[in-house]
Design a protein around this motif. Sequence first.
Motif, mmCIF file in Angstrom:
data_model
loop_
_atom_site.group_PDB
_atom_site.id
_atom_site.type_symbol
_atom_site.label_atom_id
_atom_site.label_comp_id
_atom_site.label_asym_id
_atom_site.label_seq_id
_atom_site.Cartn_x
_atom_site.Cartn_y
_atom_site.Cartn_z
ATOM 1 N N ASP A 162 0.719 -1.177 -0.179
ATOM 2 C CA ASP A 162 0.272 0.165 -0.005
ATOM 3 C C ASP A 162 1.077 1.484 0.278
ATOM 4 O O ASP A 162 2.655 1.423 0.267
ATOM 5 N N GLU A 163 -0.393 2.702 0.391
ATOM 6 C CA GLU A 163 1.094 3.934 -0.042
ATOM 7 C C GLU A 163 1.895 4.165 1.588
ATOM 8 O O GLU A 163 2.954 4.754 1.179
ATOM 9 N N ASN A 164 1.407 3.446 2.618
ATOM 10 C CA ASN A 164 2.355 3.214 2.913
ATOM 11 C C ASN A 164 3.841 1.825 3.394
ATOM 12 O O ASN A 164 4.346 1.802 4.422
ATOM 13 N N GLY A 165 4.130 1.873 2.600
ATOM 14 C CA GLY A 165 5.051 0.777 2.137
ATOM 15 C C GLY A 165 4.271 -0.581 2.823
ATOM 16 O O GLY A 165 5.196 -1.779 3.151
ATOM 17 N N MET A 166 3.107 -0.448 3.787
ATOM 18 C CA MET A 166 2.176 -2.062 4.961
ATOM 19 C C MET A 166 2.369 -3.319 3.502
ATOM 20 O O MET A 166 1.490 -3.418 2.696
ATOM 21 N N ILE A 167 2.898 -3.845 3.644
ATOM 22 C CA ILE A 167 2.679 -5.406 2.505
ATOM 23 C C ILE A 167 1.812 -6.077 3.060
ATOM 24 O O ILE A 167 1.006 -6.030 4.295
ATOM 25 N N SER A 168 0.758 -6.567 2.020
ATOM 26 C CA SER A 168 -0.294 -7.755 2.194
ATOM 27 C C SER A 168 -0.236 -8.919 1.515
ATOM 28 O O SER A 168 -0.651 -8.991 0.709
ATOM 29 N N ILE A 169 0.067 -9.725 1.913
ATOM 30 C CA ILE A 169 0.176 -11.057 1.160
ATOM 31 C C ILE A 169 -1.538 -11.707 1.211
ATOM 32 O O ILE A 169 -2.403 -11.093 1.493
ATOM 33 N N GLN A 170 -1.464 -12.067 -0.323
ATOM 34 C CA GLN A 170 -2.838 -11.763 -0.873
ATOM 35 C C GLN A 170 -2.806 -14.118 -1.556
ATOM 36 O O GLN A 170 -4.042 -14.092 -2.032
ATOM 37 N N ASP A 171 -1.442 -15.027 -2.296
ATOM 38 C CA ASP A 171 -1.858 -15.627 -2.337
ATOM 39 C C ASP A 171 -0.506 -16.407 -1.832
ATOM 40 O O ASP A 171 0.828 -15.998 -1.546
ATOM 41 N N ARG A 172 -0.271 -17.786 -2.239
ATOM 42 C CA ARG A 172 1.057 -18.390 -2.468
ATOM 43 C C ARG A 172 1.556 -19.254 -3.555
ATOM 44 O O ARG A 172 0.827 -19.074 -4.424
ATOM 45 N N LYS A 173 3.028 -18.596 -3.556
ATOM 46 C CA LYS A 173 3.720 -19.335 -5.081
ATOM 47 C C LYS A 173 3.969 -20.592 -4.713
ATOM 48 O O LYS A 173 3.402 -21.460 -6.359
ATOM 49 N N LYS A 174 4.065 -21.508 -4.225
ATOM 50 C CA LYS A 174 3.859 -22.610 -4.008
ATOM 51 C C LYS A 174 2.863 -23.380 -3.000
ATOM 52 O O LYS A 174 2.183 -22.514 -2.719
ATOM 53 N N ASP A 175 2.829 -24.865 -3.389
ATOM 54 C CA ASP A 175 1.399 -25.195 -2.918
ATOM 55 C C ASP A 175 1.595 -25.544 -1.180
ATOM 56 O O ASP A 175 2.060 -26.996 -1.023
ATOM 57 N N ILE A 176 2.380 -25.087 -0.908
ATOM 58 C CA ILE A 176 2.330 -24.454 0.809
ATOM 59 C C ILE A 176 1.211 -24.742 1.877
ATOM 60 O O ILE A 176 0.070 -23.859 1.346
ATOM 61 N N ILE A 177 0.538 -25.562 2.463
ATOM 62 C CA ILE A 177 -0.444 -25.573 3.631
ATOM 63 C C ILE A 177 -0.351 -25.000 4.526
ATOM 64 O O ILE A 177 0.460 -25.755 5.356
ATOM 65 N N ILE A 178 -0.988 -23.888 5.171
ATOM 66 C CA ILE A 178 -0.589 -23.197 6.554
ATOM 67 C C ILE A 178 -1.847 -23.728 7.497
ATOM 68 O O ILE A 178 -3.335 -23.294 7.352
ATOM 69 N N SER A 179 -1.411 -24.885 7.996
ATOM 70 C CA SER A 179 -2.636 -25.625 8.938
ATOM 71 C C SER A 179 -2.601 -25.079 9.818
ATOM 72 O O SER A 179 -1.730 -25.695 10.915
ATOM 73 N N GLY A 180 -3.309 -24.126 11.206
ATOM 74 C CA GLY A 180 -3.221 -23.781 12.566
ATOM 75 C C GLY A 180 -1.525 -22.793 12.929
ATOM 76 O O GLY A 180 -0.698 -23.913 13.882
#
Length: 538
Positions: free
Chosen positions: A412-430
Amino acid sequence: MHKPLLVTEFLDRARKHYGEHEAVVATSGERYSYDELGERADRFAAALQARGIEKGDRVAVLDPNTHYHLEAAYGSMQVGAVHTPLNYRLTPEDFAYILDDAEVDAIYADYDYAEKIEPIRDEVPTETFITNDADAVAGAWEAFDDVLAEAGTEYDRPEMSEDEIVTINYTSGTTGDPKGVCRTHRAETLHAYLISIHQEIRDDDTYLWTLPMFHVNGWGHIYAITGMGAKHVCTRGVDAGDIFETVREEDVSYLCGAPTVLNMLIDYYEERAAPETTGEPDVRIATAGSAPPEATIRTVEDEFGWYLKHVYGATETGPLITTSDARRTFDDDSQDRFAIKKRQGLGYLGTDIRVVDEDGNDVPQDDASIGEIVVRGNQVMDKYWNKPEATEEAFSDRLEGYYHMGDLATVDENGMISIQDRKKDIIISGGENISSIELEDTLFEHEAVSDVAVIPAPSEEWGETPKAFVVPDNGEPDDPGVTTDELVDFTRDNLASYKAVQRVEFVAQLPTTATGKVQKYELRQEEWDEEDRMVGQG
């Protein structure tokens, strides 16, 4: 002047300035001062040297969050050994691979987990086996407290360099076998300095260990909490009722919790008609992984009365490299703050965070253009253990010299990042990384499975959970010859329990490209159609 940065100095400082102060509340209720913690670490160091452990040897620790883990870690590092913490949720086969790959010379294992080492001890190079309750463990194990009593406190601390490896943290194996992330004294020290600043750690803090100590050395808290002279409150697991009780009774001021832990706390809080959530001090909590929903942050802050810090990173990066705790961008009383706190945020001090396109160019700060997160910083790993090609790839894909996170984000305009998706097929569960490839390989071994693709599916409880799209061997998805429960049990029997597939959908075929590559993106898009992003909150 130049002074080497060594992790041994964290306990040295605590003993010098806070020796008589309480350092650790053990799971048994025993309490240790920093003088006592230091003496126990000295005795473990002496015991290791008496058993032939030398500088550079690897010493593994398999333990929940008890005082033994702290003593074994510091005792190992004081003799120049390489601290190698292990994920206690893995299988004996996983441990066999890691102990062999790291050529581990000695292991301390908690009595609850030593049974996972016993079946494979003849397959690994490890020669010294120590546990905290030898009577509860089958096989020839030495008792930790007996070892300490016999050892004395005298040991030789070798000369150490800040550029030498002091820790190997094994990843969860999201792309094949686990990789050993090598971290130097310098990297560990600077990361601990950074979290001391950004997490606002002070000597009057009481820290509750809900975050596994094995997880990148507990996000560096085995160093930072110790070095600042704060208090460790140990645990043997995560239970919502116990957390609230301990926060009240021990006057806990700081803890960490994955979004899954936050959900557990919220469920307990709502079911128990809003129990007391604090002791004397204010409470702050750090969360990491995928961003928690705004509703979760709102409950934690407005109902619990805790201050939430959302941070981000990876095993390879220290782990922490960003924070959403940018207070000039929000008002503490504004409802707008929750949207900001969901973001992964701004880079830590001395940390160069960029989001770049496929050509390595920075994406516009329009909060719409997507690129991959890359990072440079003193807390980033030195290399992968015995994997030079994987190391080179991790630092040279889109932009030379930057570690590539594999996460796709906007800025964003303040330089704050926000993840939208993953490049690799990693599942983050809990908060745990699960490899879709590993799950697919396991399911392929079942005689009723002809083809399979595993993706993350949305889960209210875990953020996301593994789902398998299975083409049955008989070609009949309506009568596949195997049940969902049977496939779930099959993965649970062959993998660590948290990696087991949770959902199964039988299909006639999988979407593929002209060359036969499975189009997982199409499956994810369909599965997440009702969600606002194709990444979970777990």
